[in-house]
Each structure stands twice: as structure tokens, then as C-alpha cells.
Write a protein that holds these residues in place. Sequence first.
Motif, mmCIF file in Angstrom:
data_model
loop_
_atom_site.group_PDB
_atom_site.id
_atom_site.type_symbol
_atom_site.label_atom_id
_atom_site.label_comp_id
_atom_site.label_asym_id
_atom_site.label_seq_id
_atom_site.Cartn_x
_atom_site.Cartn_y
_atom_site.Cartn_z
ATOM 1 N N MET A 1 35.269 -59.818 -12.782
ATOM 2 C CA MET A 1 36.613 -59.233 -12.867
ATOM 3 C C MET A 1 36.505 -57.850 -13.494
ATOM 4 N N THR A 2 37.016 -56.827 -12.850
ATOM 5 C CA THR A 2 36.961 -55.465 -13.352
ATOM 6 C C THR A 2 38.117 -55.227 -14.309
ATOM 7 N N PRO A 3 38.017 -54.164 -15.172
ATOM 8 C CA PRO A 3 39.121 -53.868 -16.087
ATOM 9 C C PRO A 3 40.452 -53.701 -15.380
ATOM 10 N N ARG A 4 40.446 -53.166 -14.169
ATOM 11 C CA ARG A 4 41.706 -52.964 -13.453
ATOM 12 C C ARG A 4 42.363 -54.282 -13.059
ATOM 13 N N GLU A 5 41.551 -55.347 -12.962
ATOM 14 C CA GLU A 5 42.100 -56.638 -12.582
ATOM 15 C C GLU A 5 42.654 -57.420 -13.768
ATOM 16 N N LEU A 6 42.371 -56.973 -15.004
ATOM 17 C CA LEU A 6 42.899 -57.654 -16.179
ATOM 18 C C LEU A 6 44.401 -57.399 -16.262
ATOM 19 N N PRO A 7 45.210 -58.439 -16.500
ATOM 20 C CA PRO A 7 46.664 -58.260 -16.465
ATOM 21 C C PRO A 7 47.215 -57.465 -17.626
ATOM 22 N N LEU A 8 46.585 -57.545 -18.797
ATOM 23 C CA LEU A 8 47.102 -56.868 -19.984
ATOM 24 C C LEU A 8 45.964 -56.174 -20.725
ATOM 25 N N GLN A 9 46.216 -54.931 -21.127
ATOM 26 C CA GLN A 9 45.295 -54.209 -21.972
ATOM 27 C C GLN A 9 46.105 -53.516 -23.060
ATOM 28 N N PRO A 10 45.488 -53.298 -24.219
ATOM 29 C CA PRO A 10 46.251 -52.681 -25.307
ATOM 30 C C PRO A 10 46.626 -51.232 -24.979
ATOM 31 N N PRO A 11 47.788 -50.787 -25.525
ATOM 32 C CA PRO A 11 48.686 -51.507 -26.434
ATOM 33 C C PRO A 11 49.747 -52.299 -25.673
ATOM 34 N N VAL A 12 50.189 -53.400 -26.294
ATOM 35 C CA VAL A 12 51.248 -54.247 -25.748
ATOM 36 C C VAL A 12 52.346 -54.383 -26.806
ATOM 37 N N ASP A 13 53.597 -54.204 -26.412
ATOM 38 C CA ASP A 13 54.721 -54.398 -27.328
ATOM 39 C C ASP A 13 54.884 -55.883 -27.634
ATOM 40 N N PHE A 46 42.471 -59.168 -27.546
ATOM 41 C CA PHE A 46 42.235 -58.949 -26.113
ATOM 42 C C PHE A 46 40.758 -59.219 -25.834
ATOM 43 N N ARG A 47 40.497 -60.236 -25.008
ATOM 44 C CA ARG A 47 39.113 -60.465 -24.553
ATOM 45 C C ARG A 47 38.978 -59.739 -23.230
ATOM 46 N N VAL A 52 35.749 -57.134 -27.046
ATOM 47 C CA VAL A 52 36.951 -57.675 -27.684
ATOM 48 C C VAL A 52 37.680 -56.514 -28.342
ATOM 49 N N ARG A 53 38.982 -56.431 -28.144
ATOM 50 C CA ARG A 53 39.809 -55.432 -28.810
ATOM 51 C C ARG A 53 40.887 -56.151 -29.596
ATOM 52 N N MET A 54 41.255 -55.584 -30.747
ATOM 53 C CA MET A 54 42.296 -56.168 -31.587
ATOM 54 C C MET A 54 43.344 -55.112 -31.890
ATOM 55 N N GLN A 55 44.595 -55.485 -31.649
ATOM 56 C CA GLN A 55 45.707 -54.548 -31.788
ATOM 57 C C GLN A 55 46.659 -55.027 -32.880
ATOM 58 N N ALA A 56 47.014 -54.127 -33.795
ATOM 59 C CA ALA A 56 48.039 -54.411 -34.793
ATOM 60 C C ALA A 56 49.415 -54.312 -34.151
ATOM 61 N N ARG A 57 50.425 -54.736 -34.890
ATOM 62 C CA ARG A 57 51.797 -54.703 -34.372
ATOM 63 C C ARG A 57 52.209 -53.304 -33.921
ATOM 64 N N SER A 58 51.737 -52.281 -34.650
ATOM 65 C CA SER A 58 52.114 -50.900 -34.329
ATOM 66 C C SER A 58 51.463 -50.390 -33.057
ATOM 67 N N GLY A 59 50.440 -51.085 -32.560
ATOM 68 C CA GLY A 59 49.679 -50.605 -31.412
ATOM 69 C C GLY A 59 48.310 -50.071 -31.792
ATOM 70 N N ILE A 61 44.491 -49.903 -32.802
ATOM 71 C CA ILE A 61 43.328 -50.747 -32.551
ATOM 72 C C ILE A 61 42.547 -50.870 -33.859
ATOM 73 N N ILE A 62 42.407 -52.090 -34.363
ATOM 74 C CA ILE A 62 41.774 -52.312 -35.663
ATOM 75 C C ILE A 62 40.629 -53.313 -35.552
ATOM 76 N N THR A 63 39.954 -53.324 -34.419
ATOM 77 C CA THR A 63 38.863 -54.275 -34.186
ATOM 78 C C THR A 63 37.814 -54.203 -35.281
ATOM 79 N N ARG A 64 37.490 -52.990 -35.717
ATOM 80 C CA ARG A 64 36.413 -52.812 -36.695
ATOM 81 C C ARG A 64 36.692 -53.521 -38.013
ATOM 82 N N ALA A 65 37.979 -53.742 -38.334
ATOM 83 C CA ALA A 65 38.321 -54.353 -39.619
ATOM 84 C C ALA A 65 38.001 -55.846 -39.667
#
Length: 320
Positions: A1-13, A46-47, A52-59, A61-65
Motif C-alpha cells: 500500500m503506497t502513502p497515497r492509498e492510506l486514508p488518513l495522514q496527519p494532521p487530522v482534526d 498513525f501507522r 509511525v507518526r504521532m500527532q498532538a491535538r494541535s496538529g 508531530i511529537i513522535t520523538r517525545a
Amino acid sequence: MTPRELPLQPPVDVALARAVPTLPTAPPGRRLAYEPKFDGHRLLIFRLEDAVRMQARSGRIITRAFPDLETAARPLPPGTVLDGEVVVWAGGRTDFAAVQKRAFAASGSRASRLARELPASYAAFDLLATGAEDLRPLPYAQRRARLMALLEPLGPPLQAVPMTTDPGLAATWYEALPEIGVEGLVIKDLDQPYRPGRHWRKVRHSETRDAVVVGVVGPRLRPRALALVLPGDDQPVISAPLSPGVRAQLTTALRERLERPEQPERPAPQPPPGELPTAPDRVGAEIAYLPIAPDLTVEVRQESTVRHAATTVIRLRVPD
């Protein structure tokens, strides 16, 4: 599955909850779900296909934390998007100040050290996507069933929050859960899709809550107000002017912080005054503040105004 086929990518409200004074019950023909409300750090996981990416409420990206959660999320199928809260347990209770230290880790080495000292748990309460399918239009009951099936084989630190449709059990939870630091419940309609905005409801035991101090307004050792991060958010707000008693408490605590021996991983030097960060105050004006390490916790009360919630600091929280 390519990135374009993923339904959701950050940021998401994200979906949010509005406060209600009492525990609601379902009207005829409707079904409600009741879940513990963890005061942690809101996080979407987000896998992606190869990361793996991690998004805070504000949008942000805080994966490193959260390197420990990043590792735990790697077995998830590509395309998976989870919504939930990061919590840190200490002494059998959730520790909001500890999870904020994790969220604001300024470097990879500090984040790795904190992951060992303050391991994170992820309380997932929704599944927004899986594979190539966007699940947000589905009723919550279906999303919940798929969330449980997805996470059950994995186990901690990725876990689904408890949920009940029994109002009697929900009332029992509401009375019992404060012992472990859970101050309320979130209520959702089982037939509801996932939508940004305040479509959920929440009920809390107390009108006050804890907040982490991330900056000061005014003199460093005798601030006029504070920049605060509240549970479930990562965007600072400026408090109402501090009372003389609270200012005295903070002066002592801030002076003690400055007098501690320097640690090898102190925050980087602060920007000059013209480049200081800003946050909204109780009327929405952007106020500059001097950032400090998130080592202090205060008890606050929020009162609604015409435009914004006024955040009043009641007292400094002293560690047990």
C-alpha cells in the motif's frame, strides 16, 4: 500500500467533548457509551507504510517525545489511525505532570531517558482508519468493536479504554475512579460518526483541574501570570493575573529551581524578548511569555467568558 492509498495522514482534526453538569442517560431509542476520562496528553497514532507518526491535538508531530510508544505501534497494520490519551502511572494513579514532561521532551536523548524513567501507556478510545478504509463515517459502536479486535492481541502499552453502556455501572465508575486519578467520564452516542468539534460530552467531579506551567509572564521569579498547558491539550494558554498568595508560592518554587545544580540536559537558551512565544489570554489576546521547563503543576479553575475560558490559578501543587 503506497502513502497515497492510506486514508488518513496527519494532521487530522480531532473530536472533542463539551462539559455537562450531570451524568446523562440515553433518551428512548438512543444508546450511550460511557468511558473514563483520562487527564493525559491527547495523541493520534498513525501507522504509515514505513513509519509511525504521532500527532498532538494541535496538529504538532511529537513522535520523538514517545519512543516507547513508537516502538509499540510498529506491529499495527499500515493505515491504522488511533485516537487516545497518553498517560503515565505513578503510585497506582495517573500523573499528569509526568506525562507533560514526556510530551515536552526537547531532545532525543532526554526523550529516551524519560521513556525509561516514566514509561507511557496509551489509552485508545477510537479507531479512525485501518488499512485503506476511513472508519470515521461509521457508528461508534462499529469503530469500538474493531478497535477492541485490533488491540486485544497486542496488549500494553497500547490498550483500549474501558467502556460500558450500563448507566448504573457508569455511575459506579464515576464515584470510584477518582482514587486512581480519573476525574470523570466521557459520554458518546453509539450511533455517532467521528466528527471534529464538541459532539461528545464529559462530566467531572471537580470544577478544578491540574495544569502544567510551561512559562511565566512578567519577572522570572515573581510572574504576573503563567503560561499553562491543560489536560488533553498541548497549546499553552495564559492564566488570569495571579493572586498575591499564589505569586509568593511560585516565587519560592521558581527560586528553588534556579538554585538546583545544573543538569546535563537543561533546556536550550531562551530566545530574545522580541522572539518569545505567545499564547492567548482570557480575552483572546496573544501574550508573550518566557518558557520554562515543565516541572511545576498548579491547580486551576476555568470559568467561561463571552469569548474564552478564564483560567484562574488556585494554588501550586506540591509533590507528595
